[in-house]
Design an enzyme around this catalytic site. Structure first.
Site, mmCIF file in Angstrom:
data_model
loop_
_atom_site.group_PDB
_atom_site.id
_atom_site.type_symbol
_atom_site.label_atom_id
_atom_site.label_comp_id
_atom_site.label_asym_id
_atom_site.label_seq_id
_atom_site.Cartn_x
_atom_site.Cartn_y
_atom_site.Cartn_z
ATOM 1 N N LYS A 188 18.803 4.126 24.630
ATOM 2 C CA LYS A 188 20.048 4.408 25.336
ATOM 3 C C LYS A 188 21.100 5.090 24.458
ATOM 4 C CE LYS A 188 20.670 0.163 26.687
ATOM 5 N NZ LYS A 188 21.226 -1.033 27.327
ATOM 6 N N CYS A 189 20.726 5.408 23.242
ATOM 7 C CA CYS A 189 21.649 6.047 22.300
ATOM 8 C C CYS A 189 21.861 7.502 22.695
ATOM 9 C CB CYS A 189 21.063 5.956 20.884
ATOM 10 S SG CYS A 189 22.076 6.720 19.614
#
Length: 156
Positions: free
Chosen positions: A35-36
């Site tokens: 999710k970065c």
């Protein structure tokens, strides 16, 4: 003192990854997070892996939720990375990269590089065919910019 070849991790499918199997190869180790905002780097890392794998280049992704940017389970992480970024290089079960319960591999990598704590996801470590660290790259350092160092290391 340990060498890179003394370590072992566990692949998401539960199989052991013995670093001794990487002897004589160039290895890129990356702490990842699905999710970065830097997760699109997985596409560039995968491209390098496919382009140079036959010449002795290996990549190992180690997902970490230490910065609260990873999915809830190893299975979700594996599926997400394959679906969204086409990842085919090995990915391990989630690890911690800093602190008292950090993965021993990251203790070794940080000590060897001499740059201290992992500050964010997608810190990259390039290891030469001789098992020695070539460089530690900051999270924002794009995979394509590592390519010349990979090519040089493969030629040694």
């Amino acid at each position: 003192m340990s060498t890179i070849y003394d370590f072992q991790e566990t692949e998401m499918n539960g199989q052991p990854i013995k670093f001794d199997d990487y002897r004589g190869k160039v290895l890129l180790i990356v702490n990842t997070a699905s999710k970065c905002g830097l997760a699109p780097q997985l596409e560039g890392i995968e491209r390098l892996y496919k382009q140079y794998h036959d010449q002795g280049f290996e990549v190992l992704g180690l997902p970490s939720n230490q910065f609260h940017q990873e999915l809830g389970s190893d299975e979700e992480t594996e599926a997400y990375c394959q679906l969204h970024y086409g990842v085919t290089f090995p990915m391990t079960k989630q690890v911690r990269v800093n602190g008292d319960d950090e993965d021993p591999l990251f203790t070794y990598l940080k000590d060897t590089a001499g740059h201290g704590r992992i500050k964010w996801n997608f810190t990259k470590f390039l290891i030469g065919r001789d098992g020695q660290m070539i460089n530690r790259y900051a999270p924002v350092f794009k995979p394509e910019k590592i390519e010349p160092a990979i090519v040089e290391a493969l030629g040694e």
